[in-house]
Design an enzyme around this catalytic site. Structure first.
Site, PDB file in Angstrom:
ATOM      1  N   LYS A 142       0.841  -1.205   0.000  1.00  0.00           N
ATOM      2  CA  LYS A 142       0.000   0.000   0.000  1.00  0.00           C
ATOM      3  C   LYS A 142       0.873   1.251   0.000  1.00  0.00           C
ATOM      4  O   LYS A 142       0.663   2.165  -0.793  1.00  0.00           O
ATOM      5  CB  LYS A 142      -0.888   0.015   1.239  1.00  0.00           C
ATOM      6  CG  LYS A 142      -1.603   1.325   1.499  1.00  0.00           C
ATOM      7  CD  LYS A 142      -2.504   1.295   2.711  1.00  0.00           C
ATOM      8  CE  LYS A 142      -1.779   1.538   3.987  1.00  0.00           C
ATOM      9  NZ  LYS A 142      -1.423   2.947   4.269  1.00  0.00           N
ATOM     10  N   ASN A 143       1.884   1.263   0.871  1.00  0.00           N
ATOM     11  CA  ASN A 143       2.652   2.496   1.072  1.00  0.00           C
ATOM     12  C   ASN A 143       3.683   2.739  -0.020  1.00  0.00           C
ATOM     13  O   ASN A 143       4.382   3.752   0.001  1.00  0.00           O
ATOM     14  CB  ASN A 143       3.306   2.496   2.460  1.00  0.00           C
ATOM     15  CG  ASN A 143       2.249   2.594   3.549  1.00  0.00           C
ATOM     16  OD1 ASN A 143       1.083   2.865   3.275  1.00  0.00           O
ATOM     17  ND2 ASN A 143       2.642   2.306   4.775  1.00  0.00           N
ATOM     18  N   CYS A 156      -6.119  11.857  11.733  1.00  0.00           N
ATOM     19  CA  CYS A 156      -6.682  10.523  11.531  1.00  0.00           C
ATOM     20  C   CYS A 156      -6.638   9.830  12.891  1.00  0.00           C
ATOM     21  O   CYS A 156      -6.397  10.427  13.922  1.00  0.00           O
ATOM     22  CB  CYS A 156      -5.884   9.770  10.486  1.00  0.00           C
ATOM     23  SG  CYS A 156      -4.303   9.232  11.103  1.00  0.00           S
ATOM     24  N   ARG A 171      -1.889  14.829  12.131  1.00  0.00           N
ATOM     25  CA  ARG A 171      -0.992  14.422  11.037  1.00  0.00           C
ATOM     26  C   ARG A 171      -0.583  15.692  10.282  1.00  0.00           C
ATOM     27  O   ARG A 171      -1.090  16.000   9.233  1.00  0.00           O
ATOM     28  CB  ARG A 171      -1.697  13.439  10.109  1.00  0.00           C
ATOM     29  CG  ARG A 171      -2.147  12.150  10.759  1.00  0.00           C
ATOM     30  CD  ARG A 171      -1.031  11.222  11.141  1.00  0.00           C
ATOM     31  NE  ARG A 171      -0.323  10.657  10.021  1.00  0.00           N
ATOM     32  CZ  ARG A 171      -0.694   9.545   9.377  1.00  0.00           C
ATOM     33  NH1 ARG A 171      -1.803   8.944   9.721  1.00  0.00           N
ATOM     34  NH2 ARG A 171       0.011   9.086   8.359  1.00  0.00           N
ATOM     35  N   PRO A 172       0.320  16.493  10.886  1.00  0.00           N
ATOM     36  CA  PRO A 172       0.701  17.760  10.246  1.00  0.00           C
ATOM     37  C   PRO A 172       1.383  17.534   8.893  1.00  0.00           C
ATOM     38  O   PRO A 172       1.898  16.446   8.623  1.00  0.00           O
ATOM     39  CB  PRO A 172       1.677  18.368  11.245  1.00  0.00           C
ATOM     40  CG  PRO A 172       2.194  17.220  12.033  1.00  0.00           C
ATOM     41  CD  PRO A 172       1.077  16.228  12.104  1.00  0.00           C
ATOM     42  N   ASP A 188       4.210   0.858  12.162  1.00  0.00           N
ATOM     43  CA  ASP A 188       3.037   0.137  11.644  1.00  0.00           C
ATOM     44  C   ASP A 188       2.947  -1.283  12.185  1.00  0.00           C
ATOM     45  O   ASP A 188       1.912  -1.922  12.033  1.00  0.00           O
ATOM     46  CB  ASP A 188       3.060   0.096  10.109  1.00  0.00           C
ATOM     47  CG  ASP A 188       2.923   1.490   9.531  1.00  0.00           C
ATOM     48  OD1 ASP A 188       3.186   1.656   8.323  1.00  0.00           O
ATOM     49  OD2 ASP A 188       2.579   2.415  10.285  1.00  0.00           O
ATOM     50  N   ILE A 227       6.823   7.566  16.973  1.00  0.00           N
ATOM     51  CA  ILE A 227       6.518   8.206  15.688  1.00  0.00           C
ATOM     52  C   ILE A 227       5.211   8.988  15.733  1.00  0.00           C
ATOM     53  O   ILE A 227       5.156  10.141  15.343  1.00  0.00           O
ATOM     54  CB  ILE A 227       6.462   7.147  14.542  1.00  0.00           C
ATOM     55  CG1 ILE A 227       7.773   6.353  14.470  1.00  0.00           C
ATOM     56  CG2 ILE A 227       6.139   7.821  13.212  1.00  0.00           C
ATOM     57  CD1 ILE A 227       8.999   7.179  14.115  1.00  0.00           C
ATOM     58  N   ARG A 266      -8.570  -0.805   4.327  1.00  0.00           N
ATOM     59  CA  ARG A 266      -7.691   0.218   3.748  1.00  0.00           C
ATOM     60  C   ARG A 266      -6.342  -0.369   3.364  1.00  0.00           C
ATOM     61  O   ARG A 266      -5.705   0.082   2.418  1.00  0.00           O
ATOM     62  CB  ARG A 266      -7.483   1.354   4.749  1.00  0.00           C
ATOM     63  CG  ARG A 266      -8.677   2.273   4.947  1.00  0.00           C
ATOM     64  CD  ARG A 266      -8.288   3.450   5.809  1.00  0.00           C
ATOM     65  NE  ARG A 266      -7.012   3.968   5.378  1.00  0.00           N
ATOM     66  CZ  ARG A 266      -6.040   4.331   6.231  1.00  0.00           C
ATOM     67  NH1 ARG A 266      -6.215   4.235   7.526  1.00  0.00           N
ATOM     68  NH2 ARG A 266      -4.895   4.809   5.768  1.00  0.00           N
TER      69      ARG A 266
HETATM   70  C1  EPZ Z   1       3.800   7.017   6.170  1.00  0.00           C
HETATM   71  O1  EPZ Z   1       2.940   7.997   6.710  1.00  0.00           O
HETATM   72  C2  EPZ Z   1       2.959   5.750   6.065  1.00  0.00           C
HETATM   73  N1  EPZ Z   1       1.823   5.979   5.178  1.00  0.00           N
HETATM   74  C3  EPZ Z   1       2.466   5.349   7.447  1.00  0.00           C
HETATM   75  O2  EPZ Z   1       1.745   4.129   7.311  1.00  0.00           O
HETATM   76  C4  EPZ Z   1       3.669   5.128   8.356  1.00  0.00           C
HETATM   77  O3  EPZ Z   1       3.224   4.817   9.650  1.00  0.00           O
HETATM   78  C5  EPZ Z   1       4.527   6.395   8.384  1.00  0.00           C
HETATM   79  O4  EPZ Z   1       4.904   6.766   7.031  1.00  0.00           O
HETATM   80  C6  EPZ Z   1       5.792   6.210   9.205  1.00  0.00           C
HETATM   81  O5  EPZ Z   1       6.539   5.160   8.689  1.00  0.00           O
HETATM   82  C7  EPZ Z   1       2.018   5.938   3.843  1.00  0.00           C
HETATM   83  O6  EPZ Z   1       3.117   5.748   3.354  1.00  0.00           O
HETATM   84  C8  EPZ Z   1       0.805   6.146   2.971  1.00  0.00           C
HETATM   85  P1  EPZ Z   1       5.576  10.495   8.267  1.00  0.00           P
HETATM   86  P2  EPZ Z   1       3.403   9.554   6.707  1.00  0.00           P
HETATM   87  O7  EPZ Z   1       5.424  11.755   7.480  1.00  0.00           O
HETATM   88  O8  EPZ Z   1       4.191   9.842   5.508  1.00  0.00           O
HETATM   89  C9  EPZ Z   1       5.399  13.849  11.618  1.00  0.00           C
HETATM   90  C10 EPZ Z   1      -0.035   2.659   7.646  1.00  0.00           C
HETATM   91  O9  EPZ Z   1      -0.489   2.118   8.671  1.00  0.00           O
HETATM   92  N2  EPZ Z   1       5.262  14.818  10.523  1.00  0.00           N
HETATM   93  O10 EPZ Z   1       6.813   9.677   8.089  1.00  0.00           O
HETATM   94  O11 EPZ Z   1       2.201  10.379   6.979  1.00  0.00           O
HETATM   95  C11 EPZ Z   1       4.180  12.947  11.745  1.00  0.00           C
HETATM   96  O12 EPZ Z   1       3.170  13.570  12.525  1.00  0.00           O
HETATM   97  C12 EPZ Z   1       0.349   4.123   7.671  1.00  0.00           C
HETATM   98  O13 EPZ Z   1       0.166   2.071   6.554  1.00  0.00           O
HETATM   99  C13 EPZ Z   1       5.291  16.175  10.824  1.00  0.00           C
HETATM  100  O14 EPZ Z   1       5.408  16.571  11.986  1.00  0.00           O
HETATM  101  O15 EPZ Z   1       4.324   9.555   8.007  1.00  0.00           O
HETATM  102  C14 EPZ Z   1       4.751  11.731  12.417  1.00  0.00           C
HETATM  103  O16 EPZ Z   1       4.827  11.979  13.807  1.00  0.00           O
HETATM  104  C15 EPZ Z   1       0.064   4.762   9.004  1.00  0.00           C
HETATM  105  N3  EPZ Z   1       5.162  17.067   9.805  1.00  0.00           N
HETATM  106  C16 EPZ Z   1       6.181  11.649  11.858  1.00  0.00           C
HETATM  107  O17 EPZ Z   1       6.455  12.944  11.301  1.00  0.00           O
HETATM  108  C17 EPZ Z   1       5.024  16.664   8.501  1.00  0.00           C
HETATM  109  O18 EPZ Z   1       4.931  17.540   7.606  1.00  0.00           O
HETATM  110  C18 EPZ Z   1       6.376  10.618  10.752  1.00  0.00           C
HETATM  111  O19 EPZ Z   1       5.358  10.855   9.808  1.00  0.00           O
HETATM  112  C19 EPZ Z   1       4.983  15.280   8.222  1.00  0.00           C
HETATM  113  C20 EPZ Z   1       5.114  14.374   9.239  1.00  0.00           C
END
Ligand code: EPZ
Length: 417
Positions: A22-23, A116, A121-122, A305, A327, A397
């Site tokens: 998916k990711n 979510c 989720r900033p 995850d 995370i 999902r």
């Molecule tokens: C990706 O989400 C994955 N989703 C998530 O999988 C996964 O848990 C996550 O990466 C971490 O590995 C997809 O790839 C579609 P991040 P993403 O940006 O990109 C903070 C699942 O279950 N952050 O790496 O949204 C954020 O709040 C899903 O398949 C900011 O602060 O994750 C988090 O604490 C859930 N500002 C951390 O960074 C930003 O602009 C990591 O988030 C972006 C993120």
């Protein structure tokens, strides 16, 4: 409202081919916007997040066709740069379209993806990076209006190795003349898969899988054909299910090296593991033991995850394990549901102490989010009695045919309307 009915205690046996990731497929589908012409993706999983993404591509004017696990996207007819709020809210990761639309059209209008089940989720890192590249982004009543105001390659530094921000920048940078360097990039394998697809399109992208990714943008790109990598988190889910329920299974189509941290935990808990090229065999015959603290971290650390999924397996074992979720700020919503099954889990902030109770008992439980829902299925497979898991929309999902796959492995699980 449909639900799973799971008779616990059946050991799992057999081999399972793991569906596409998916990711990985979500950012790759966004990357199809970069070129006029038909891209073809194989091993595309049948998931509601993928269907939502295909709906967005169609709404933007692309021709989208699906035949089995092969999806074709022709962005030659791309005619819109705006994604309506209802679709943005349906799937948080649709923010990934921002970079691709800016690269192709020089414009993008979308709403904030919204929080979510995992907490806020900033997207501040996405927006600040795109502004540094030269995008003008106006934020009005929750909507983002983005314009390419002379975007050019720059060096960017991410304060958090954000997976989505890394991917968004890679896609936007393909449309920015000059060299873009992402320092502090996320290193997840799904980013390497995206790089491979971009390279197949003729993009000059290197460094994915390391913390420095370089993109030489502004090059002419062409459509490509690609096979999406296997879903390592789905693979980990089935492995944790077998670890909890007992038995011996083989999962195929996933690179074991992408799950090193998870496999180490399962081995420490008492499972026997053998890995080969794109196969992992796990055998489990005794109650799982408590293991050393599990701290979620960016890749190659323990994946967030898999936190809920491993927790569910260990909750029915023996011994204690400390989890620390580093995370996301609200990723323990599955704990209350596991407690309904008799789990002994104490949460304090980002830490959760799991004390194995020997065996969980069945209950009627509700999925709280994608991986939390999968965790309840894992728990039900090992629990005493018949567990009912509802709110299956969360699970759909990210898992293709979860109940069918588990039945082929010998589980007694039914989908009831
Ligand atoms: C990706 O989400 C994955 N989703 C998530 O999988 C996964 O848990 C996550 O990466 C971490 O590995 C997809 O790839 C579609 P991040 P993403 O940006 O990109 C903070 C699942 O279950 N952050 O790496 O949204 C954020 O709040 C899903 O398949 C900011 O602060 O994750 C988090 O604490 C859930 N500002 C951390 O960074 C930003 O602009 C990591 O988030 C972006 C993120």
């Amino acid at each position: 409202m449909s639900y799973y009915e799971i008779q616990g205690g059946r050991p799992l046996e057999g081999t399972l081919a793991i569906h596409g990731a998916k990711n990985s497929v979500l950012p790759i589908l966004a990357a199809c916007l970069l070129v006029p012409g038909q891209c073809i993706l194989h091993n595309c999983p049948d998931l509601s997040d993928v269907s939502a993404t295909l709906d967005i591509l169609r709404l933007l004017g692309c021709r989208v066709d699906r035949s089995g696990d092969t999806v074709s996207v022709d962005a030659g007819t791309l005619s819109r740069s705006g994604i309506p709020e209802r679709l943005m809210r349906e799937m948080r990761s649709s923010v990934i379209f921002l970079g691709a639309l800016l690269a192709r059209l020089g414009a993008a209008e979308l709403s904030y993806p919204g929080g979510c089940e995992l907490g806020s989720r900033p997207i501040d890192l996405h927006l600040s990076a795109l502004r540094t590249l030269g995008a003008e982004i106006k934020e009005e009543q929750g909507a983002l209006c983005c314009r390419d105001e002379g975007m050019r390659g720059r060096e960017l530094c991410l304060s958090i190795p954000s997976v989505g921000a890394t991917e968004n920048i890679m896609l936007a940078a393909c449309g920015c003349p000059g060299l873009t360097t992402i320092v502090g990039a996320a290193r997840e394998p799904e980013i390497v898969d995206l790089q491979n697809f971009l390279q197949e399109m003729g993009a000059a992208v290197t460094g994915a899988g390391t913390s420095t990714v370089a993109i030489r943008g502004g090059l002419p790109l062409h459509p490509a054909e690609h096979r999406v990598m296997g879903d390592r988190i789905a693979a980990a889910t089935y492995l944790c299910a077998a670890a909890a329920a007992g038995g011996e299974i083989e999962v195929t189509g996933v690179e074991p090296g992408y799950l090193t941290a998870v496999l180490a935990c399962l081995e420490e808990a008492g499972c026997t593991l053998h890995a080969g090229p794109e196969t992992i065999v796990l055998a489990s015959s005794a109650p799982l033991k408590g293991i050393s603290p599990v701290r979620t971290a960016p890749y190659p650390g323990f994946p967030t995850d898999c936190q809920a999924i491993l927790m569910a397996a260990l909750a029915g074992g023996e011994g204690a394990t400390l989890f620390v979720e580093n995370i996301f700020d609200s990723r323990y919503r599955h704990v209350d549901e596991l407690r309904r099954m008799g789990a002994d889990i104490q949460v304090a902030g980002q830490a959760a102490m799991v004390s194995g109770v020997g065996r969980l008992h069945a209950a009627a439980v509700r999925s709280t989010d994608l991986r939390g829902g999968a965790a309840l299925v894992v728990a039900g497979l090992a629990a005493e009695g018949v567990t009912r898991v509802s709110e299956l929309r969360h699970i759909r999902r990210g898992y293709q045919a979860l109940d069918e796959n588990l039945r082929t492995l010998g589980a007694e699980i039914r989908l009831l309307p």
